[in-house]
Design an enzyme around this catalytic site. Structure first.
Site, short mmCIF file in Angstrom:
data_model
loop_
_atom_site.label_atom_id
_atom_site.label_comp_id
_atom_site.label_asym_id
_atom_site.label_seq_id
_atom_site.Cartn_x
_atom_site.Cartn_y
_atom_site.Cartn_z
N ASP A 115 -14.01 3.16 2.24
CA ASP A 115 -14.05 2.52 2.02
C ASP A 115 -14.20 1.56 0.35
OD1 ASP A 115 -11.72 1.99 4.06
OD2 ASP A 115 -13.12 2.25 5.56
N CYS B 1 0.75 -1.27 0.11
CA CYS B 1 -0.10 -0.36 -0.01
C CYS B 1 0.32 1.39 -0.18
CB CYS B 1 -0.84 -0.18 1.61
SG CYS B 1 -2.30 -1.35 1.06
#
Length: 345
Positions: free
Chosen positions: A49, A16
């Site tokens: 999200d 990430c």
């Protein structure tokens, strides 16, 4: 079978940490014309999200996608971590993942066995999550990439967003920080194998148990702590909720080896992007070290859930979490909106 291809050597950014900064994303997505649909109750405009679309009075569709370059050399483990990370977005919305599609980019240095092991890792984690991988799309490129597009379901009245925190809520985090710093230092052989095994296990762990517990205890708000780091995701939560978030620096969990490495300068590029995005809205109390700040800006891969729980349910929620997730801790609370969005105290 021992893998000869060092996957992390094939990429410039890992996990990430390769995520485009939140501030850049806002600019990239600004001004697009989109259809309005009252059934779409969560879209990309909310910096959440996943998207949520109501199908009927009892069912809403949760959709997300997540993929990244290798953060480990073991292809099976890479597949597990990438899949766990993708499922996490659905868990953060309070949902249950059901269907998934592979997203795969192959570099010319990857052999058949490496590719199969990556996919096997993804299928293994999908099976654990109770989801089914039904296909996908594969291309060739300069660097390997793997992840999933995930569809799940949630009751429309039980959707959790990153903008529902309320004054008085207690904040609980379910996984310790430090992944980006440790994996950066690992490239310089500065991290022991025992420590790496610990963080690899953490990244491959689903947030399913954390989701199962938090929805039983009336959570108001949730997000998973990934590429934008604890402070970046807290900043988005505070903005969306029109509240202020107070984080107790001494309570924030992190892998103990991380602090010295942060002091030595093993900071991933993503941490600087996160700081640039959020620091104007973050008030740091006097005496909190630069290393601790860097840990809080450190991009996490397949990080834990940051949940806002009503104060009257927080102790019981944490107690039940700790039965299966000993690392889960209370790290702060929510107040009415103040001068700063986030206070690191």
């Amino acid at each position: 079978m021992e893998n000869d291809v060092k996957l992390t050597r094939l990429v410039k950014c890992a996990g990430c940490g390769a995520k485009v900064g939140a501030g850049t994303l806002v600019k990239l997505l600004d001004g697009f014309k989109t259809h309005h649909d009252p059934r779409l109750i969560v879209g990309y405009d909310k910096s959440d999200d996943a998207s949520v679309y109501v199908l009927d009075k009892n069912t809403a569709l949760v959709q997300t996608t997540d993929f990244f370059p290798p953060i480990v050399d073991d292809p099976f483990l890479y597949g597990q971590i990438a899949a766990a990370n993708a499922f996490s977005d659905v868990y953060a919305m309070g949902g249950e993942p059901k269907l998934a599609l592979n997203i795969l980019c192959l570099s010319q240095d990857m052999d058949k066995h490496t590719v199969q092991d990556i996919l096997r890792g993804g299928y293994d984690k999908a099976y654990e999550a109770g989801a089914i991988i039904t296909g996908g799309h594969t291309i060739q490129g300069a660097e390997p990439i793997y992840g999933l597009a995930v569809s799940g379901f949630v009751h429309p009245d039980k959707v959790l967003t990153n903008s529902g925190a309320k004054p008085g809520d207690v904040l609980i985090l379910t996984k310790p920080l430090g992944i980006g710093i440790l994996t950066t230092a690992a490239k310089a052989d500065m991290v022991d194998a025992e420590v790496l095994d610990r963080i690899y296990k953490q990244m491959a762990t689903l947030n399913k148990t954390a989701r199962d517990v938090m929805v039983k205890h009336h959570a108001h708000c949730c997000t998973d702590v990934t590429g934008f780091a604890l402070l970046g995701h807290s900043y988005e939560m505070a903005q969306g909720s029109e509240c202020s978030i107070h984080l107790k620096a001494e309570a924030i969990p992190f892998h103990p080896e991380t602090y010295e490495l942060a002091e030595m300068g093993f900071i991933p590029a993503g941490a600087y992007r996160n700081r640039e995005f959020a620091e104007h809205g973050v008030h740091v109390a006097e005496g909190i070290s630069r290393a601790m700040q860097d840990i809080c800006y450190d991009p996490q891969t397949s990080g834990g859930l940051l949940m806002a729980i009503p104060e009257e349910h927080a102790e019981k929620c944490l107690s039940e979490l700790n039965e299966q997730i000993p690392e889960a801790v209370m790290i702060g609370h929510v107040t009415e909106q103040m001068d700063a969005a986030v206070y690191l105290e």
